[in-house]
Motif scaffolding. Structure first.
Motif, PDB file in Angstrom:
ATOM      1  N   ALA A   1      22.673 -33.134  53.999  1.00  0.00           N
ATOM      2  CA  ALA A   1      23.896 -33.064  54.800  1.00  0.00           C
ATOM      3  C   ALA A   1      23.839 -33.895  56.069  1.00  0.00           C
ATOM      4  CB  ALA A   1      24.191 -31.612  55.171  1.00  0.00           C
ATOM      5  N   SER A   2      22.652 -34.349  56.471  1.00  0.00           N
ATOM      6  CA  SER A   2      22.514 -34.998  57.768  1.00  0.00           C
ATOM      7  C   SER A   2      23.379 -36.257  57.928  1.00  0.00           C
ATOM      8  CB  SER A   2      21.038 -35.328  58.034  1.00  0.00           C
ATOM      9  OG  SER A   2      20.497 -36.116  56.994  1.00  0.00           O
ATOM     10  N   PRO A   3      23.467 -37.170  56.938  1.00  0.00           N
ATOM     11  CA  PRO A   3      24.354 -38.323  57.148  1.00  0.00           C
ATOM     12  C   PRO A   3      25.803 -37.932  57.356  1.00  0.00           C
ATOM     13  CG  PRO A   3      22.854 -38.719  55.316  1.00  0.00           C
ATOM     14  CD  PRO A   3      22.744 -37.279  55.660  1.00  0.00           C
ATOM     15  N   TRP A   4      26.249 -36.882  56.656  1.00  0.00           N
ATOM     16  CA  TRP A   4      27.632 -36.449  56.804  1.00  0.00           C
ATOM     17  C   TRP A   4      27.858 -35.790  58.159  1.00  0.00           C
ATOM     18  CZ3 TRP A   4      30.445 -38.682  53.311  1.00  0.00           C
ATOM     19  CH2 TRP A   4      29.880 -38.972  52.068  1.00  0.00           C
ATOM     20  N   LEU A   5      26.855 -35.096  58.668  1.00  0.00           N
ATOM     21  CA  LEU A   5      26.974 -34.529  60.011  1.00  0.00           C
ATOM     22  C   LEU A   5      27.095 -35.622  61.061  1.00  0.00           C
ATOM     23  CD1 LEU A   5      24.377 -31.603  59.885  1.00  0.00           C
ATOM     24  CD2 LEU A   5      26.865 -31.428  59.894  1.00  0.00           C
ATOM     25  N   VAL A   6      26.289 -36.658  60.905  1.00  0.00           N
ATOM     26  CA  VAL A   6      26.363 -37.786  61.848  1.00  0.00           C
ATOM     27  C   VAL A   6      27.720 -38.468  61.756  1.00  0.00           C
ATOM     28  CG1 VAL A   6      25.354 -40.006  62.457  1.00  0.00           C
ATOM     29  CG2 VAL A   6      23.864 -38.106  61.816  1.00  0.00           C
ATOM     30  N   LEU A   7      28.216 -38.646  60.524  1.00  0.00           N
ATOM     31  CA  LEU A   7      29.548 -39.233  60.356  1.00  0.00           C
ATOM     32  C   LEU A   7      30.625 -38.404  61.044  1.00  0.00           C
ATOM     33  CD1 LEU A   7      29.757 -40.588  56.684  1.00  0.00           C
ATOM     34  CD2 LEU A   7      30.206 -41.860  58.784  1.00  0.00           C
ATOM     35  N   ALA A   8      30.536 -37.089  60.897  1.00  0.00           N
ATOM     36  CA  ALA A   8      31.516 -36.212  61.530  1.00  0.00           C
ATOM     37  C   ALA A   8      31.452 -36.309  63.050  1.00  0.00           C
ATOM     38  CB  ALA A   8      31.288 -34.767  61.079  1.00  0.00           C
ATOM     39  N   CYS A   9      30.239 -36.380  63.592  1.00  0.00           N
ATOM     40  CA  CYS A   9      30.084 -36.517  65.043  1.00  0.00           C
ATOM     41  C   CYS A   9      30.692 -37.832  65.534  1.00  0.00           C
ATOM     42  CB  CYS A   9      28.615 -36.442  65.430  1.00  0.00           C
ATOM     43  SG  CYS A   9      27.846 -34.821  65.182  1.00  0.00           S
TER      44      CYS A   9
ATOM     45  N   ILE B   1      22.599 -36.128  67.490  1.00  0.00           N
ATOM     46  CA  ILE B   1      22.352 -37.120  66.439  1.00  0.00           C
ATOM     47  C   ILE B   1      20.906 -37.583  66.467  1.00  0.00           C
ATOM     48  CG2 ILE B   1      22.933 -39.458  65.682  1.00  0.00           C
ATOM     49  CD1 ILE B   1      25.799 -38.909  66.533  1.00  0.00           C
ATOM     50  N   GLN B   2      20.353 -37.761  67.662  1.00  0.00           N
ATOM     51  CA  GLN B   2      18.937 -38.131  67.750  1.00  0.00           C
ATOM     52  C   GLN B   2      18.057 -37.078  67.097  1.00  0.00           C
ATOM     53  OE1 GLN B   2      18.271 -38.682  71.939  1.00  0.00           O
ATOM     54  NE2 GLN B   2      19.345 -40.642  72.026  1.00  0.00           N
ATOM     55  N   THR B   3      18.351 -35.812  67.348  1.00  0.00           N
ATOM     56  CA  THR B   3      17.561 -34.729  66.753  1.00  0.00           C
ATOM     57  C   THR B   3      17.702 -34.707  65.240  1.00  0.00           C
ATOM     58  OG1 THR B   3      17.863 -33.422  68.781  1.00  0.00           O
ATOM     59  CG2 THR B   3      17.156 -32.249  66.796  1.00  0.00           C
ATOM     60  N   ILE B   4      18.936 -34.846  64.752  1.00  0.00           N
ATOM     61  CA  ILE B   4      19.180 -34.823  63.304  1.00  0.00           C
ATOM     62  C   ILE B   4      18.492 -35.984  62.616  1.00  0.00           C
ATOM     63  CG2 ILE B   4      20.975 -35.052  61.544  1.00  0.00           C
ATOM     64  CD1 ILE B   4      22.853 -33.549  63.448  1.00  0.00           C
ATOM     65  N   MET B   5      18.647 -37.171  63.163  1.00  0.00           N
ATOM     66  CA  MET B   5      18.066 -38.356  62.530  1.00  0.00           C
ATOM     67  C   MET B   5      16.545 -38.301  62.532  1.00  0.00           C
ATOM     68  SD  MET B   5      20.578 -40.351  61.515  1.00  0.00           S
ATOM     69  CE  MET B   5      19.921 -41.999  61.417  1.00  0.00           C
ATOM     70  N   ALA B   6      15.963 -37.845  63.638  1.00  0.00           N
ATOM     71  CA  ALA B   6      14.501 -37.791  63.703  1.00  0.00           C
ATOM     72  C   ALA B   6      13.929 -36.764  62.742  1.00  0.00           C
ATOM     73  CB  ALA B   6      14.067 -37.492  65.138  1.00  0.00           C
ATOM     74  N   GLN B   7      14.566 -35.594  62.663  1.00  0.00           N
ATOM     75  CA  GLN B   7      14.016 -34.496  61.882  1.00  0.00           C
ATOM     76  C   GLN B   7      14.313 -34.625  60.385  1.00  0.00           C
ATOM     77  OE1 GLN B   7      12.132 -32.166  63.254  1.00  0.00           O
ATOM     78  NE2 GLN B   7      11.740 -31.096  61.327  1.00  0.00           N
ATOM     79  N   PHE B   8      15.495 -35.129  60.030  1.00  0.00           N
ATOM     80  CA  PHE B   8      15.928 -35.062  58.644  1.00  0.00           C
ATOM     81  C   PHE B   8      16.187 -36.413  57.989  1.00  0.00           C
ATOM     82  CE2 PHE B   8      17.502 -31.161  60.752  1.00  0.00           C
ATOM     83  CZ  PHE B   8      16.716 -30.243  60.069  1.00  0.00           C
ATOM     84  N   VAL B   9      15.965 -37.517  58.713  1.00  0.00           N
ATOM     85  CA  VAL B   9      16.187 -38.842  58.110  1.00  0.00           C
ATOM     86  C   VAL B   9      14.948 -39.710  58.244  1.00  0.00           C
ATOM     87  CG1 VAL B   9      17.575 -40.955  58.155  1.00  0.00           C
ATOM     88  CG2 VAL B   9      18.677 -38.733  58.477  1.00  0.00           C
ATOM     89  N   TRP B  10      14.550 -40.010  59.471  1.00  0.00           N
ATOM     90  CA  TRP B  10      13.462 -40.965  59.664  1.00  0.00           C
ATOM     91  C   TRP B  10      12.117 -40.430  59.167  1.00  0.00           C
ATOM     92  CZ3 TRP B  10      15.856 -41.333  65.105  1.00  0.00           C
ATOM     93  CH2 TRP B  10      16.933 -42.211  65.082  1.00  0.00           C
ATOM     94  N   ARG B  11      11.842 -39.165  59.402  1.00  0.00           N
ATOM     95  CA  ARG B  11      10.571 -38.613  58.932  1.00  0.00           C
ATOM     96  C   ARG B  11      10.530 -38.454  57.418  1.00  0.00           C
ATOM     97  NH1 ARG B  11      10.205 -34.021  63.610  1.00  0.00           N
ATOM     98  NH2 ARG B  11       9.458 -35.342  65.314  1.00  0.00           N
ATOM     99  N   PRO B  12      11.518 -37.787  56.799  1.00  0.00           N
ATOM    100  CA  PRO B  12      11.430 -37.613  55.340  1.00  0.00           C
ATOM    101  C   PRO B  12      11.506 -38.931  54.562  1.00  0.00           C
ATOM    102  CG  PRO B  12      12.970 -36.036  56.303  1.00  0.00           C
ATOM    103  CD  PRO B  12      12.653 -37.015  57.356  1.00  0.00           C
TER     104      PRO B  12
END
Length: 911
Positions: free
Chosen positions: A585-593, A752-763
Motif C-alpha cells: 500500500a505504500s506507493p498508493w499512500l504516497v500518491l494520496a499524500c 513520506i520519508q518514513t513510509i519510503m524508508a521503512q516499506f520501499v527502500w529497505r525491502p
C-alpha cells in the motif's frame, strides 16, 4: 592525485557556483545607458533659430511645490476598486469629482524597491511640522506599512483596510495644508499619490503578474480643475513617465537616462505653444539618449519621426509669429503635437528594446567554467561510483604540460583583446589582473584536466577505471525512469510555459515514480520476481562498466548496495502480515499524500488565481480551523521526529513546537482556545527567539554526538543519533519559518520519508543512485508543494523577519533562503541519515554526494546555454531570468549540501 568521489563532486559544484555567479553578473549588468552620462547639461535646442530668445531656456515651472506620497505596494485596485471606496473615501472623492488626474502606472519587472525609511509612524510624526515650513519645494513620504502587511498576511488581510484608511487621512491632511498655503493660482501645488509596485494574491512581489505591476497614480492639483459632468477614467502610463512629468512640472531638465515620456494630460490645458515646447524637450532628451547608445541612431524610426516633427514645429512657429488665421495655426499645431507624441512612443520602444545590454564576455567565461565542471563530472562517473568511491584526478600533469601554458597565454591574450576592443567595459575587465588571471588559470587547468581524462578513455579503452567491474546487470525500469525524467525536465526548460508551470513537471515525475515503485513491488510479491539485475552477454566490457557504475550495483566483495542477506528481516521476502500489506500500500499512500498537497497551494501562472485550501485556511473566517490544523500538525511533527532523538532533544523539540504555536498566536495567525479576538496581536519576537534557543540546543546536541562518535571508535549509535538530531533541528527551524497553513506540507514530507524508508527502500534494496535520485525528486516536488514557483513574487520574505526587531541582512538572507528551500534541504538531510543508518559500506555517502551533484549540475548547465540563446526572447525578464536566479540559488544550496555530505562522510571514515 586521488580524491574521494564526494570531495571531487563538491569541488566541481563550487566551481559551477563561481561560473554561475560570473554568468549572472554578465546577465544582470550595471547601468544600461551609461553613455548617456556624457550628455550635455544644456537644455534642448530651439527648433527654429532666432524665432524667440526664450527657446534656449527651460520653460518656467508649472507647480510651486510637489508632495509625493509613496505608499509601498499600492495596487491600482486598492484606490480605484471597492477597497478604495470603502477605506479611502477622500481619495475616491478626489478621483471621481475633484481636481485630479488618475493613471494606472505599469511597473517593469522585477518589481522590487530599496526602502529608505523604516517605521510608518516615524514619517507621520514629523509631517505637521514640515508642512508648516516654507523651506522646501519637494517632499517625498515613503510608507512601508502596506507592503509589510502584504508580505505577512496578503492583500486580503483585515489590516490592509486599516492601513488604507490611515493613508487616506494622511493624504487629506497634506491636501488641506497645500490648499491653505496656495496663494498664486497660476502656480499651484501638486500632490502625487503613487505606489512603487503592487502585490500578488500571496502577498509577494517581484514578478510580472497584473496585480504586481499595476500601481495607482493620482495627481491632485487645482490646475486640473474639471467642469461639471467631466468624467475622467484612469489611463495607462509607464512608471518611468513620472520622472519626465515632474521635471517638466518643476521647470527642471529631464533626467538624462530616463526613458519615460511626458504624461500629456498634465499639460493638456496649457497653450499650444507651451504644449509643443514641452513635447519638444522630451523628444530631444530621448533622441540624445538614443544617439549616445545606438551607433546607427539616424536609421531608427523614432529618430526620423523626431526630425520630421521638429521640421513641422519650425513651420508652426513661423506661422504663429506671422499671426495668420488662428484656426489654421491651431490645426497645424494639433498635427505637430500628434507627430511629437508618435515620435515619443517610437523612441521609447527603441530604447526599451536596447535596455538589456548583456556582458556577453562575462557570460561566456561563466558558461565555460560551468560546462568544464560538468564534463569532468560526466567523465568521472564510472570511477567515482565504483566500489572504492575514489578517482584519479589529473591535476599536476596537465598543469605542468605545455598545453596548459599555451592555453593560459591564449586566454590572457583574448582577455586583453576583449578589454581593449570592446565599446563598453565588462565585469572581468574591471577586476584586478590577479583575480582575472586566476579565472583564466582555472579555465585552462580544467580544460587540460578534461582533455587528459578524454585521452585516457580513448587511449586505454577504459572509462577512467583501472579495473572496471564485470557487468552482471542491466538498467532497471527505475534507472530508465530516472534517466528519462532528468532528460525530460532539462529539455522542458527551453519553453517559457514549462518554466512557469514547472511544478506540474515535478508532480508528474513523482507520481510516475510512485507507479513504477508499485509495479516493482507487485512484480516482486505476486510474480515471485526477485528483481535481480540480469546479465547482458552481448554488451561490451566498456559499456558494462559504465552501466554498473551508473547503477551503483554490487560489483564484487567490496561493492555497496542497500541489500542484506535474503533472510534479512527487512527484505521483502521476510515480511509477513501487516508489514507486507503496508509494503503493497505504500506507493498508493504516497500518491494520496501528493494529491492532497497539490490542493493546498495553487502555484505557477495559469491556475494561481484559483482558490485552494491555503486561501480557505488563511481567510479570517476560518482562523479556528487553521488553529486546529496547526495544533495537529505540530503534534504529528513531534511524533514523527522524536522517535530517534535523545531524551534531551525530545524535551527541547516539545518545548520548541509549543513555542511555535505561541509565536503564531502572538502575531495573530492562530488562536488559543481561550482567545476569541486579535486584541493581543504583537510581533512575537520573544516567542520566536524562545524557539531559536531550542533549535540551537538540538543542533548543538547533534553536533556533540557526532564528535563523540569520532572520539569513540565505531560508535555507530552516537553517529546515527547525532545525524538525526541535526535533521530534527532543521525540521524545527522549518516549522517556525513556514506559514501555519503550510505545516501539513512538512508533516506529509516527514510521513513520506518514513513510509519510503521503512516499506520501499529497505525491502526493495534500492542502490545509492536510485535512492539519491528519489530524494532529489521528492525534494524538488516539495519545493513547489509549499507554494513556491519560478516567480520571485512567491518568495516568502516574511521568514527573514521572524524573531528580528530590525532588519539584519545576514540572518534575513539565511532565514529566507532556508524557508524557501526547506523541502530540498530536509530531503537531502534525510538522505544522509538513511544512508548512514542502512549502508553496509563507507562509500555510500560519497556515491550519494556525487550523484546529487551530478543531477543538480545538468539542469543549470543546460539552462545557462538556453538563457544565452534566448536572451532577446519576449519573456526573458518575466520568465527566464527569475528561473535563472532560482537555479543559481539552488546550485549554491547544492554546494552547501555536498559539503555537509563530505563532512558526514569524513565522520563515517574516522569512525
Amino acid at each position: 592525485m586521488r580524491l574521494g568521489s564526494g570531495t571531487f563532486a563538491a569541488g566541481c559544484v563550487v566551481i559551477e557556483v563561481l561560473g554561475v555567479a560570473l554568468f549572472l553578473r554578465g546577465f544582470f549588468p550595471a547601468p544600461v545607458f551609461s553613455g548617456a552620462e556624457r550628455q550635455a547639461e544644456s537644455p534642448a535646442p530651439e527648433p527654429s533659430a532666432g524665432a524667440s530668445s526664450n527657446w534656449t531656456e527651460l520653460p518656467p515651472p508649472l507647480f510651486s511645490k510637489v508632495v509625493i506620497l509613496l505608499i509601498d505596494a499600492l495596487r491600482d485596485d486598492f484606490v480605484f476598486g471597492s477597497k478604495g471606496v470603502k477605506f479611502m473615501p477622500y481619495t475616491t472623492y478626489l478621483v471621481e469629482k475633484g481636481s485630479s488626474l488618475s493613471f494606472v502606472a505599469e511597473a517593469k519587472p522585477p518589481t522590487v524597491t530599496m526602502p529608505r525609511i523604516k517605521v510608518d509612524n516615524n514619517v507621520t510624526r514629523h509631517l505637521d511640522k514640515v508642512l508648516k515650513r516654507q523651506d522646501w519645494d519637494m517632499l517625498i513620504l515613503h510608507y512601508l506599512g502596506l507592503d509589510h502587511i502584504g508580505h505577512i498576511s496578503g492583500p486580503s488581510s483585515p489590516l490592509v483596510g486599516h492601513k488604507l484608511s490611515e493613508m487616506d487621512s494622511i493624504l487629506m491632511k497634506i491636501h488641506t495644508a497645500l490648499l491653505a498655503e496656495e496663494r498664486d493660482p497660476l502656480l499651484p501645488s501638486l500632490l502625487v499619490l503613487c505606489g512603487d509596485h503592487g502585490m500578488s494574491e500571496a502577498g509577494g512581489h517581484g514578478a510580472s503578474s497584473m496585480e504586481e505591476v499595476n500601481t495607482a497614480l493620482v495627481l491632485v492639483s487645482s490646475a486640473f480643475e474639471r467642469k461639471p459632468g467631466d468624467v475622467r477614467h484612469p489611463t495607462r502610463v509607464q512608471q518611468t513617465d513620472l520622472a519626465a512629468t515632474l521635471s517638466i512640472g518643476l521647470g527642471l531638465p529631464i533626467p538624462k537616462s530616463n526613458t519615460g515620456s511626458l504624461m500629456f494630460p498634465v499639460v493638456e490645458g496649457r497653450p499650444m505653444r507651451e504644449q509643443l515646447r514641452f513635447l519638444h524637450l522630451n523628444t530631444v532628451q530621448l533622441s540624445k539618449l538614443l544617439q549616445e547608445n545606438v551607433p546607427s541612431y539616424n536609421k531608427e524610426p523614432g529618430f526620423e519621426q523626431f526630425k520630421v516633427s521638429e521640421r513641422s514645429h519650425r513651420n508652426w512657429i513661423r506661422l504663429y509669429l506671422e499671426e495668420n488665421n488662428s484656426e489654421v495655426v491651431f490645426n497645424l499645431g494639433a498635427k505637430v503635437r500628434r507627430q511629437y507624441l508618435d515620435a515619443l512612443r517610437t523612441l521609447k520602444l527603441s530604447l526599451s528594446r536596447r535596455a538589456a545590454q548583456y556582458d556577453v564576455y562575462s557570460m561566456a567565461v561563466g558558461t565555460v567554467l560551468v560546462l568544464e565542471a560538468l564534463v569532468l563530472l560526466l567523465l568521472s562517473v564510472p570511477q567515482a561510483l565504483s566500489s572504492r568511491a575514489e578517482l584519479d584526478v589529473p591535476l599536476l600533469s596537465p598543469v605542468c604540460s605545455l598545453l596548459f601554458y599555451l592555453l593560459l597565454l591564449a586566454l590572457a591574450a583574448l582577455h586583453v583583446v576583449v578589454c581593449t576592443a570592446a565599446d563598453s567595459s565588462c565585469y572581468l575587465c574591471g577586476l584586478p589582473w590577479l583575480a582575472a588571471g586566476g579565472v583564466m588559470t582555472l579555465i585552462a587547468a580544467l580544460l587540460c584536466a578534461g582533455m587528459s581524462a578524454l585521452t585516457r578513455v580513448f587511449a586505454g579503452g577504459k572509462c577512467l577505471s583501472q579495473n572496471p567491474p564485470q557487468s552482471t546487470s542491466r538498467w532497471s525500469e527505475l534507472d530508465l525512469l530516472s534517466f528519462l525524467g532528468t532528460v525530460g525536465h532539462v529539455l522542458s526548460l527551453g519553453a517559457s510555459s514549462f518554466i512557469e508551470e514547472e511544478h506540474q513537471t515535478w508532480y508528474f515525475l513523482v507520481n510516475t515514480l510512485c507507479l513504477a515503485l508499485c509495479h516493482q513491488i507487485y512484480r516482486k510479491c505476486l510474480l515471485g520476481d526477485d528483481c535481480a539485475p540480469q546479465h547482458c552477454p552481448h554488451t561490451g566490457e566498456e559499456f558494462d562498466g559504465v552501466a554498473v557504475a551508473l547503477q551503483g550495483k554490487r560489483a564484487g566483495p567490496e561493492g555497496w548496495e542497500l541489500s542484506r542477506a535474503p533472510a534479512d528481516p527487512s527484505s521483502l521476502e521476510a515480511l509477513r502480515g501487516s508489514e507486507r500489506w503496508m509494503v503493497l500500500a505504500s506507493p498508493w499512500l504516497v500518491l494520496a499524500c501528493c494529491r492532497l498537497l497539490r490542493s493546498l497551494n495553487q502555484t505557477g501562472v495559469q491556475w494561481a488565481h484559483r482558490p485552494d485550501l491555503g486561501h480557505w485556511l488563511t481567510s479570517s473566517d476560518h482562523k479556528a480551523e487553521l488553529s486546529v490544523l496547526a495544533a495537529l500538525s505540530l503534534t504529528m511533527i513531534f511524533v514523527l521526529v522524536q522517535k530517534r532523538c535523545s531524551l534531551t532533544s525530545k524535551v527541547a523539540m516539545a518545548f520548541g513546537l509549543l513555542g511555535i504555536y505561541c509565536y503564531r498566536a502572538a502575531i495573530g495567525n492562530v488562536l488559543f482556545p481561550w482567545q476569541q479576538d486579535n486584541k493581543d496581536i504583537s510581533k512575537g519576537i520573544t516567542e520566536a527567539r524562545f524557539v531559536y534557543v531550542f533549535v540551537l540546543g538540538i543542533l548543538f546536541t547533534g553536533t556533540k554526538d557526532l564528535l563523540k562518535s569520532q572520539i569513540i571508535a565505531a560508535d555507530f549509535t552516537a553517529r546515527t543519533v547525532g545525524l538525526w538530531e541535526i535533521h530534527s533541528g532543521l525540521v524545527l527551524l522549518a516549522t517556525l519559518l513556514l506559514r501555519p497553513h503550510n505545516l501539513p506540507v512538512l508533516v506529509l514530507s516527514l510521513a513520506i520519508q518514513t513510509i519510503m524508508a521503512q516499506f520501499v527502500w529497505r525491502p526493495l534494496r534500492h542502490d545509492v543512485a536510485e535512492v539519491t535520485v528519489m530524494h532529489y525528486w521528492f525534494g524538488q516536488a516539495f519545493f513547489y508543494f509549499q507554494g513556491n514557483s519560478n516567480s520571485i513574487a512567491t518568495v516568502d520574505i516574511s521568514a527573514g523577519f521572524v524573531g528580528l526587531d530590525a532588519y539584519m541582512e545576514i540572518p534575513a538572507i539565511f532565514l529566507t533562503a532556508f524557508a524557501t528551500y526547506s523541502g530540498p534541504v530536509l530531503w537531502a538531510s534525510h538522505l544522509v541519515n538513511f544512508l548512514t543508518s542502512e549502508a553496509s559500506s563507507g562509500s555510500a555517502l560519497s556515491h550519494a554526494c556525487f550523484c546529487y551533484a551530478l543531477i543538480c549540475s545538468i539542469p543549470v548547465s543546460v539552462y545557462i546555454i538556453l538563457v544565452t540563446s534566448l536572451r532577446y526572447h519576449l519573456f526573458i525578464w518575466s520568465v527566464f531570468s527569475p528561473k535563472l536566479l532560482y537555479e543559481g540559488m539552488h546550485l549554491l544550496i547544492t554546494a552547501a549540501v555536498c559539503i555537509f555530505f563530505i563532512a558526514m562522510d569524513q565522520t563515517n571514515t574516522k569512525s
